[in-house]
Design a protein around this motif. Structure first.
Motif, PDB file in Angstrom:
ATOM      1  N   SER A  42       0.716  -1.352  -0.132  1.00 31.41           N
ATOM      2  CA  SER A  42       0.050  -0.045  -0.139  1.00 31.41           C
ATOM      3  C   SER A  42       0.959   1.222  -0.041  1.00 31.41           C
ATOM      4  O   SER A  42       0.496   2.336  -0.576  1.00 31.41           O
ATOM      5  N   SER A  43       1.915   1.319   0.711  1.00 28.62           N
ATOM      6  CA  SER A  43       2.742   2.297   1.034  1.00 28.62           C
ATOM      7  C   SER A  43       3.809   2.702  -0.309  1.00 28.62           C
ATOM      8  O   SER A  43       4.205   3.604  -0.383  1.00 28.62           O
ATOM      9  N   ILE A  56       3.798  -2.510   4.273  1.00 32.44           N
ATOM     10  CA  ILE A  56       2.706  -1.844   4.661  1.00 32.44           C
ATOM     11  C   ILE A  56       1.707  -2.501   3.879  1.00 32.44           C
ATOM     12  O   ILE A  56       1.566  -2.012   2.621  1.00 32.44           O
ATOM     13  N   SER A  57       0.505  -3.176   4.180  1.00 34.13           N
ATOM     14  CA  SER A  57      -0.412  -3.680   3.320  1.00 34.13           C
ATOM     15  C   SER A  57      -1.797  -3.444   4.231  1.00 34.13           C
ATOM     16  O   SER A  57      -1.987  -3.915   5.164  1.00 34.13           O
ATOM     17  N   TYR A  58      -2.757  -2.926   3.422  1.00 34.54           N
ATOM     18  CA  TYR A  58      -4.225  -2.922   3.889  1.00 34.54           C
ATOM     19  C   TYR A  58      -4.725  -4.316   3.585  1.00 34.54           C
ATOM     20  O   TYR A  58      -6.052  -4.393   4.034  1.00 34.54           O
ATOM     21  N   VAL A  61      -1.897  -8.938   6.448  1.00 35.74           N
ATOM     22  CA  VAL A  61      -1.409  -8.224   7.660  1.00 35.74           C
ATOM     23  C   VAL A  61      -1.002  -9.552   8.482  1.00 35.74           C
ATOM     24  O   VAL A  61      -1.575 -10.548   8.685  1.00 35.74           O
ATOM     25  N   ARG A  66       0.475  -4.380  13.051  1.00 39.74           N
ATOM     26  CA  ARG A  66      -0.901  -3.677  12.661  1.00 39.74           C
ATOM     27  C   ARG A  66      -0.368  -3.403  11.312  1.00 39.74           C
ATOM     28  O   ARG A  66       0.452  -2.364  11.030  1.00 39.74           O
ATOM     29  N   GLU A  67      -1.284  -3.824  10.179  1.00 36.40           N
ATOM     30  CA  GLU A  67      -1.300  -3.200   8.926  1.00 36.40           C
ATOM     31  C   GLU A  67       0.160  -3.396   8.253  1.00 36.40           C
ATOM     32  O   GLU A  67       0.366  -2.870   7.254  1.00 36.40           O
ATOM     33  N   GLN A  68       1.013  -4.197   8.705  1.00 40.36           N
ATOM     34  CA  GLN A  68       2.267  -4.847   8.269  1.00 40.36           C
ATOM     35  C   GLN A  68       2.229  -6.312   7.988  1.00 40.36           C
ATOM     36  O   GLN A  68       1.743  -7.169   8.701  1.00 40.36           O
TER      37      GLN A  68
END
Length: 209
Positions: A42-43, A56-58, A61, A66-68
């Motif tokens: 995502s980033s 980072i991934s939405y 996970v 958290r979100e990683q």
């Protein structure tokens, strides 16, 4: 005691260098990859370490993150480049050898400050500690230099599909682990040279012996 100030400094520098060596081994940011596909990453940034790769991934996970999303490397992964395998082994050796160097220096300094005047209980341990520091520094220098070379040449890694990583980034840069490793190398080499520079003072008793 007055002749061992450099060796005391060597112990301090060696301790900091050993700590930084351990920190660089645990930091995941050895290589920072910039990717153009942000569907999963995502980033648009992924961190490639010597033990795992994270981003980072939405969508994906990892447990405890958290979100990683992180995927750890296995010893059976054939896609891992040689410089990462080398970093894993050499940094473990550096951590162990550096600890031996600290132990030898501590023993020699203990004898100095307790007033023990036997040359065989002081000089050899400073020399052994110095060689261990230098060897540990070289063990850190090789993987740091090799991985930095791979970064500057934008070399790719053929990750399997389960890692959700592209085989080649749009661009990559050196992560925080590399400058930390460079500082560790400098401190370990300096501490080694300081330890090796010790000269046992020639006292009247020593001359008579």
């Amino acid at each position: 005691v007055s002749t061992s100030h450099l060796q005391l400094a060597a112990f301090a520098l060696g301790t900091v260098g050993w700590i930084l060596c351990t920190i660089s081994m645990g930091i995941v940011e050895w290589r920072v990859w910039h990717v153009d596909n942000t569907t999963i990453i995502s980033s648009g940034i992924a961190w490639v370490g010597i033990w795992k790769v994270c981003f980072i991934s939405y969508l994906h996970v990892s447990p405890g993150y958290r979100e990683q999303f992180c995927h750890k490397f296995s010893g059976y992964d054939s896609f891992i480049p040689h410089e990462i395998y080398a970093a894993q082994g050499l940094l473990l050796i550096a951590m162990f050898v550096g600890l031996l160097g600290l132990a030898a220096t501590i023993y020699a300094l203990r004898n100095v400050y307790m007033g023990i005047t036997h040359k065989t209980l002081i000089s050899p341990f400073f020399l052994v500690g110095g060689f261990f520091y230098i060897f540990a520094g070289l063990c850190v220098l090789i993987p740091v230099s090799w991985n930095f070379y791979s970064v500057t040449h934008n070399q790719s890694i053929a990750f399997p599909p389960s890692y959700y990583m592209p085989s080649s980034p749009e661009a990559q840069e050196a992560g925080a682990a590399i400058p930390v490793g460079i500082v560790a190398v400098i401190l370990l080499l300096l501490s080694g040279m300081f330890s090796l520079s010790y000269k046992f003072p020639m006292t009247a008793n020593t001359i008579m012996k």
